[in-house]
Design a protein around this motif. Structure first.
Motif, PDB file in Angstrom:
ATOM      1  N   ARG A 194       0.828  -1.205   0.000  1.00  0.00           N
ATOM      2  CA  ARG A 194       0.000   0.000   0.000  1.00  0.00           C
ATOM      3  C   ARG A 194       0.863   1.257   0.000  1.00  0.00           C
ATOM      4  NH1 ARG A 194      -5.457   0.049   1.694  1.00  0.00           N
ATOM      5  NH2 ARG A 194      -6.381  -2.026   1.847  1.00  0.00           N
ATOM      6  N   MET A 195       1.966   1.228   0.770  1.00  0.00           N
ATOM      7  CA  MET A 195       2.862   2.385   0.794  1.00  0.00           C
ATOM      8  C   MET A 195       3.530   2.571  -0.559  1.00  0.00           C
ATOM      9  SD  MET A 195       4.608   2.227   4.585  1.00  0.00           S
ATOM     10  CE  MET A 195       3.610   2.328   6.081  1.00  0.00           C
ATOM     11  N   GLU A 196       3.853   1.473  -1.220  1.00  0.00           N
ATOM     12  CA  GLU A 196       4.426   1.577  -2.569  1.00  0.00           C
ATOM     13  C   GLU A 196       3.446   2.236  -3.527  1.00  0.00           C
ATOM     14  OE1 GLU A 196       5.690  -2.279  -3.821  1.00  0.00           O
ATOM     15  OE2 GLU A 196       7.608  -2.167  -2.742  1.00  0.00           O
ATOM     16  N   ARG A 197       2.177   1.839  -3.443  1.00  0.00           N
ATOM     17  CA  ARG A 197       1.175   2.452  -4.318  1.00  0.00           C
ATOM     18  C   ARG A 197       1.030   3.946  -4.010  1.00  0.00           C
ATOM     19  NH1 ARG A 197      -1.502  -2.517  -3.354  1.00  0.00           N
ATOM     20  NH2 ARG A 197      -2.942  -1.599  -1.837  1.00  0.00           N
ATOM     21  N   ALA A 198       1.155   4.295  -2.722  1.00  0.00           N
ATOM     22  CA  ALA A 198       1.075   5.709  -2.349  1.00  0.00           C
ATOM     23  C   ALA A 198       2.238   6.497  -2.950  1.00  0.00           C
ATOM     24  CB  ALA A 198       1.060   5.846  -0.831  1.00  0.00           C
ATOM     25  N   LEU A 199       3.417   5.904  -2.926  1.00  0.00           N
ATOM     26  CA  LEU A 199       4.580   6.568  -3.525  1.00  0.00           C
ATOM     27  C   LEU A 199       4.397   6.736  -5.030  1.00  0.00           C
ATOM     28  CD1 LEU A 199       7.466   4.842  -1.552  1.00  0.00           C
ATOM     29  CD2 LEU A 199       6.934   7.282  -1.521  1.00  0.00           C
ATOM     30  N   ILE A 200       3.860   5.718  -5.681  1.00  0.00           N
ATOM     31  CA  ILE A 200       3.656   5.785  -7.132  1.00  0.00           C
ATOM     32  C   ILE A 200       2.688   6.909  -7.483  1.00  0.00           C
ATOM     33  CG2 ILE A 200       2.651   4.554  -9.111  1.00  0.00           C
ATOM     34  CD1 ILE A 200       3.829   1.983  -7.931  1.00  0.00           C
ATOM     35  N   THR A 201       1.662   7.094  -6.628  1.00  0.00           N
ATOM     36  CA  THR A 201       0.686   8.146  -6.924  1.00  0.00           C
ATOM     37  C   THR A 201       1.279   9.549  -6.798  1.00  0.00           C
ATOM     38  OG1 THR A 201      -0.105   8.203  -4.616  1.00  0.00           O
ATOM     39  CG2 THR A 201      -1.231   6.703  -6.147  1.00  0.00           C
ATOM     40  N   LEU A 202       2.475   9.659  -6.201  1.00  0.00           N
ATOM     41  CA  LEU A 202       3.125  10.974  -6.130  1.00  0.00           C
ATOM     42  C   LEU A 202       3.497  11.483  -7.513  1.00  0.00           C
ATOM     43  CD1 LEU A 202       5.518  10.477  -3.067  1.00  0.00           C
ATOM     44  CD2 LEU A 202       3.355  11.720  -3.114  1.00  0.00           C
ATOM     45  N   GLY A 203       3.696  10.556  -8.454  1.00  0.00           N
ATOM     46  CA  GLY A 203       4.027  10.952  -9.821  1.00  0.00           C
ATOM     47  C   GLY A 203       5.522  10.951 -10.097  1.00  0.00           C
ATOM     48  N   GLN A 204       5.842  10.999 -11.372  1.00  0.00           N
ATOM     49  CA  GLN A 204       7.239  10.892 -11.808  1.00  0.00           C
ATOM     50  C   GLN A 204       8.103  12.043 -11.286  1.00  0.00           C
ATOM     51  OE1 GLN A 204       7.529  10.164 -16.092  1.00  0.00           O
ATOM     52  NE2 GLN A 204       5.432   9.384 -16.094  1.00  0.00           N
TER      53      GLN A 204
ATOM     54  N   HIS B 150      17.217   2.168  -4.675  1.00  0.00           N
ATOM     55  CA  HIS B 150      16.869   1.138  -5.662  1.00  0.00           C
ATOM     56  C   HIS B 150      15.351   0.931  -5.678  1.00  0.00           C
ATOM     57  CE1 HIS B 150      17.123  -2.527  -8.057  1.00  0.00           C
ATOM     58  NE2 HIS B 150      16.325  -3.107  -7.164  1.00  0.00           N
ATOM     59  N   ASP B 151      14.731   0.900  -4.500  1.00  0.00           N
ATOM     60  CA  ASP B 151      13.273   0.754  -4.424  1.00  0.00           C
ATOM     61  C   ASP B 151      12.577   1.925  -5.109  1.00  0.00           C
ATOM     62  OD1 ASP B 151      13.368  -1.618  -2.915  1.00  0.00           O
ATOM     63  OD2 ASP B 151      13.505  -0.500  -1.032  1.00  0.00           O
ATOM     64  N   LEU B 152      13.081   3.153  -4.851  1.00  0.00           N
ATOM     65  CA  LEU B 152      12.449   4.333  -5.429  1.00  0.00           C
ATOM     66  C   LEU B 152      12.584   4.355  -6.952  1.00  0.00           C
ATOM     67  CD1 LEU B 152      13.547   7.038  -2.822  1.00  0.00           C
ATOM     68  CD2 LEU B 152      11.313   5.922  -3.012  1.00  0.00           C
ATOM     69  N   ILE B 153      13.740   3.923  -7.449  1.00  0.00           N
ATOM     70  CA  ILE B 153      13.935   3.860  -8.908  1.00  0.00           C
ATOM     71  C   ILE B 153      12.971   2.845  -9.533  1.00  0.00           C
ATOM     72  CG2 ILE B 153      15.567   3.185 -10.727  1.00  0.00           C
ATOM     73  CD1 ILE B 153      17.795   4.342  -8.885  1.00  0.00           C
ATOM     74  N   ARG B 154      12.794   1.705  -8.838  1.00  0.00           N
ATOM     75  CA  ARG B 154      11.844   0.696  -9.340  1.00  0.00           C
ATOM     76  C   ARG B 154      10.430   1.258  -9.389  1.00  0.00           C
ATOM     77  NH1 ARG B 154       8.750  -2.483  -6.323  1.00  0.00           N
ATOM     78  NH2 ARG B 154      10.040  -2.152  -4.455  1.00  0.00           N
ATOM     79  N   LEU B 155      10.044   1.996  -8.349  1.00  0.00           N
ATOM     80  CA  LEU B 155       8.704   2.586  -8.320  1.00  0.00           C
ATOM     81  C   LEU B 155       8.566   3.682  -9.370  1.00  0.00           C
ATOM     82  CD1 LEU B 155       8.171   2.783  -4.451  1.00  0.00           C
ATOM     83  CD2 LEU B 155       7.194   1.127  -6.041  1.00  0.00           C
ATOM     84  N   LEU B 156       9.648   4.430  -9.610  1.00  0.00           N
ATOM     85  CA  LEU B 156       9.626   5.445 -10.672  1.00  0.00           C
ATOM     86  C   LEU B 156       9.386   4.791 -12.027  1.00  0.00           C
ATOM     87  CD1 LEU B 156       9.999   8.308 -11.796  1.00  0.00           C
ATOM     88  CD2 LEU B 156      12.476   7.909 -11.763  1.00  0.00           C
ATOM     89  N   ASN B 157      10.051   3.650 -12.261  1.00  0.00           N
ATOM     90  CA  ASN B 157       9.837   2.948 -13.530  1.00  0.00           C
ATOM     91  C   ASN B 157       8.395   2.478 -13.662  1.00  0.00           C
ATOM     92  OD1 ASN B 157      12.518   3.245 -14.292  1.00  0.00           O
ATOM     93  ND2 ASN B 157      13.164   1.318 -13.325  1.00  0.00           N
ATOM     94  N   GLN B 158       7.800   2.019 -12.546  1.00  0.00           N
ATOM     95  CA  GLN B 158       6.395   1.618 -12.598  1.00  0.00           C
ATOM     96  C   GLN B 158       5.492   2.814 -12.886  1.00  0.00           C
ATOM     97  OE1 GLN B 158       4.992  -0.818  -9.326  1.00  0.00           O
ATOM     98  NE2 GLN B 158       7.026  -1.736  -9.046  1.00  0.00           N
ATOM     99  N   ALA B 159       5.802   3.966 -12.248  1.00  0.00           N
ATOM    100  CA  ALA B 159       5.005   5.154 -12.487  1.00  0.00           C
ATOM    101  C   ALA B 159       5.131   5.614 -13.936  1.00  0.00           C
ATOM    102  CB  ALA B 159       5.460   6.267 -11.546  1.00  0.00           C
ATOM    103  N   THR B 160       6.301   5.451 -14.500  1.00  0.00           N
ATOM    104  CA  THR B 160       6.525   5.862 -15.901  1.00  0.00           C
ATOM    105  C   THR B 160       5.737   4.959 -16.853  1.00  0.00           C
ATOM    106  OG1 THR B 160       8.759   6.624 -15.340  1.00  0.00           O
ATOM    107  CG2 THR B 160       8.259   6.260 -17.676  1.00  0.00           C
TER     108      THR B 160
END
Length: 305
Positions: A253-263, A293-303
């Motif tokens: 859930r926290m990962e999804r919250a980070l993704i919603t922050l946007g690129q 590394h986690d944040l970069i992975r989430l950035l790629n998902q957001a992209t």
């Protein structure tokens, strides 16, 4: 306020919410004991007595709304913005699972002139109560009213009457001594359409007996109180439910919250936070660490999204 020293507290297990009817279904009743749930909230948030009382009252009333939800995945969120020093206070109910948070749960205020905790002063009354019901549909139901007192019992009664067109009597109480919640509970009485005026008048006459519910629970179990308060009104129990403080947060859930922050925001975090980032749940204080590394992975998902 601190409870008198002579109060003897009975620690008991069992149903924490009773759903009942009066007068052959003409009146709906909910009666709750929420002591353990409120103690859990106080411990998690390291809350002062007045903030414990405020959060406990809000959770107790939100539990009333939560038990009315029908679907398994339905939930209700109550957001209080009263302009007081506690800031925004939020409670969420998913049926019998409750959680709560406040901007500042360490507020301390003098007692009121009558010696009681100044919950209205901590929450404030120059603002709004917003009720958000997630029914699993595309858009949630949202109801909002102006706060009347900030003490919450009157405010919830006003919400039921104005937003849900259901006249209601609401009693909420949290009895605190130092760090300990001695007793906490609530009562909801709703005359249904067609209920005779004579029944409503009788309930109004008895309502002063029910006003200080947390103190009454120190002396008698809620089952006995209900039988006494509603004697002669054909009191019938429909069901009993358990209530608990439970947060459904998770790393995903926290990962999804980070993704919603946007690129853009994730990119800024990667550049600025060389050690990664930490997210803490407002409701249970659980913390999760996210490396670069986690944040970069989430950035790629957001992209990709």
């Amino acid at each position: 306020m601190d409870a008198e020293k002579d109060i003897q507290i009975e620690r008991r297990e069992g149903a924490e919410m009773i759903r009942a009817t009066l007068m052959d279904g003409q009146v709906r009743v909910m009666m709750l004991e929420t002591t353990q749930m409120c103690q859990r909230a106080a411990d998690i948030h390291n809350a002062t007595p007045v903030c414990t009382a405020a959060m406990g009252r809000l959770m107790t009333a939100t539990a009333m709304l939560g038990v009315m939800m029908k679907g398994e995945n339905e939930s209700v969120t109550v957001n209080i913005k009263g302009g007081g020093p506690m800031g925004t206070v939020v409670a969420v109910a998913n049926h019998g699972d409750l959680k709560v948070c406040a901007d500042d749960p360490q507020v301390e205020l003098p007692l009121r002139e009558d010696g009681k905790l100044n919950v209205g002063g901590a929450i404030g009354k120059d603002g709004y109560m917003t009720v958000i019901k997630d029914l699993g549909l595309r858009e949630p139901y949202i109801g909002q009213i102006e706060l009347v007192s900030g003490e919450l019992g009157i405010d919830f009664a006003n919400y039921f009457t104005v937003s849900e067109q259901q006249p209601s009597l609401v009693a909420l109480g949290v009895l605190v001594s130092g760090d300990a919640v001695l007793k906490a509970g609530g009562l909801l009485i709703q005359p249904l359409p067609g209920c005779p005026d004579s029944v409503i008048s009788e309930l109004e006459l008895r309502s002063p007996l029910m006003a200080d519910i947390s103190r009454e629970l120190c002396y008698e179990p809620m089952e006995d109180l209900a039988k006494k308060w509603f004697d002669g009104l054909k009191y019938v129990v429909l069901g009993e439910s358990e209530l608990s403080y439970r947060c459904n947060c998770s790393r995903s859930r926290m990962e999804r919250a980070l993704i919603t922050l946007g690129q853009e925001e994730l990119t800024r975090m990667i550049q600025d936070e060389q050690e990664g980032a930490e997210l803490t749940c407002h409701f249970c204080k659980k913390t999760e660490k996210f490396t670069q590394h986690d944040l970069i992975r989430l950035l790629n998902q957001a992209t990709r999204g």
